[in-house]
Write an enzyme that holds these catalytic residues in place. Sequence first.
Site, PDB file in Angstrom:
ATOM      1  N   CYS A 129       0.812  -1.224   0.000  1.00  0.00           N
ATOM      2  CA  CYS A 129       0.000   0.000   0.000  1.00  0.00           C
ATOM      3  C   CYS A 129       0.838   1.263   0.000  1.00  0.00           C
ATOM      4  O   CYS A 129       0.314   2.357  -0.223  1.00  0.00           O
ATOM      5  CB  CYS A 129      -0.926   0.002   1.213  1.00  0.00           C
ATOM      6  SG  CYS A 129      -2.033  -1.409   1.203  1.00  0.00           S
ATOM      7  N   HIS A 279      -3.698   6.841   1.936  1.00  0.00           N
ATOM      8  CA  HIS A 279      -3.956   5.504   1.404  1.00  0.00           C
ATOM      9  C   HIS A 279      -5.367   5.073   1.839  1.00  0.00           C
ATOM     10  O   HIS A 279      -5.847   5.450   2.897  1.00  0.00           O
ATOM     11  CB  HIS A 279      -2.905   4.518   1.928  1.00  0.00           C
ATOM     12  CG  HIS A 279      -3.266   3.105   1.638  1.00  0.00           C
ATOM     13  ND1 HIS A 279      -3.543   2.671   0.362  1.00  0.00           N
ATOM     14  CD2 HIS A 279      -3.449   2.031   2.457  1.00  0.00           C
ATOM     15  CE1 HIS A 279      -3.862   1.393   0.409  1.00  0.00           C
ATOM     16  NE2 HIS A 279      -3.819   0.978   1.670  1.00  0.00           N
ATOM     17  N   ASN A 309      -9.948  -1.263  -0.982  1.00  0.00           N
ATOM     18  CA  ASN A 309      -8.506  -1.030  -0.936  1.00  0.00           C
ATOM     19  C   ASN A 309      -7.877  -1.554  -2.223  1.00  0.00           C
ATOM     20  O   ASN A 309      -7.873  -2.769  -2.456  1.00  0.00           O
ATOM     21  CB  ASN A 309      -7.924  -1.744   0.292  1.00  0.00           C
ATOM     22  CG  ASN A 309      -6.431  -1.525   0.461  1.00  0.00           C
ATOM     23  OD1 ASN A 309      -5.769  -0.960  -0.419  1.00  0.00           O
ATOM     24  ND2 ASN A 309      -5.891  -1.960   1.581  1.00  0.00           N
TER      25      ASN A 309
END
Length: 352
Positions: A129, A279, A309
């Site tokens: 990420c 993020h 995500n």
Amino acid sequence: MIRAKILGLGSYVPPRVVRNDEIPFLDDQHVPQETRQTETNDEWIRARTGIEERRYVDTAAGVTTSDLALEASRRALEDAGVDAKEIDCIILGTLSPDIHFPGTAVFLQSKLGIDGEDGCACYDIRQQCSGFVYGLEMADAFIRTGKYRKVLLVGAELHSNALDFTTRGRDVMVLFGDGAGAVVVGAVESDDEREGVLYTHAAADGSGAWNLYLKVFDISKSPIVHYDATAKLDAEQQYPQMVGKKVFLHAVRNMVVATNRALEKTGLTWKDIDWFVPHQANLRINEAVVEYAEIPKDKALNTIMWYGNTTAATVPLTIDHWRKEGRVKKGDLVLSTVFGAGFTWGSAIFRL
Ligand code: ACO
């Protein structure tokens, strides 16, 4: 002096929208079944994560991560007004590569039609990420030193084919979606310190590695891939494993520190920054970061509600989403902070 500037931006998500209430009924090919496959529900997912829906590729069509990267790259190149042939370096962040090796950047290079004996440098980076900020730090350094003039930085993830669609894997499975985002970073001559990429910082703490991982293979064993014949597959090897609460706490703490550090090091304040782009792992993480780092709420941009995500893709995907909505504009100053498996984290300040 040479500075690195974002010349263009693009993103791509597959067309299939998967709503939370469809998730319990999907099998591992993402085909809806009449009976529940997983004990989960819309209420739990929304309350704990903020996610409402995500995008999945068509598994039967044989789509790869580099296919998603290609679409995002084409859009970024078009936005930048740059021909693919001008790219002298590709940096691709992913935790879901097409295959184990070679890296996915070389497949993207071929698909862009810029392979061959004069083909550009291709890097795969594995910072999950945190991939976009790590990649931007590399692109900025390459450009400032004069090594490369035009870098294509891509974050692309195809998660849906590597998730456990049973109750065993529900804590991780509900979080992730497929997608890609890309930027073209180019060299410009400018002495204006408020132009282009102003700041990057990348960090890691390897002691957190086993709190979020996906094995697939184990190089200390022969054969490196072993599936338990009685259970048909070894779930730990096949699917991502996560100690969710620990990851959550580390994410909030490190993102707050990294965000404040970016402001301290540059001497900027929230008056100077137009947008905070964190993020997108969990809306609750981002809300906590906004609160503890005292970030103006109306400057924080999220997209996790619609895409889940998408790991290395979340930052460019979120900026591009809000640009299409008319909120983000060329020339805006962005502070982006990321956190992911490793543990890895970092932040960057850049002008669009
Ligand atoms: N649906 C329904 N119930 C569920 C689900 C689900 N999808 N998942 C877990 N549960 C249950 C658990 O079994 C548990 O039940 P129990 O109380 O009977 O034991 C209960 O819900 C609570 O589970 P927790 O794991 O304690 O839930 P938590 O509030 O911690 O939320 C979550 C889980 C959303 C995963 C959270 O921990 C989180 O977001 N962690 C961070 C994720 C992250 O930031 N990842 C980093 C980036 S990803 C990358 O780098 C690849």
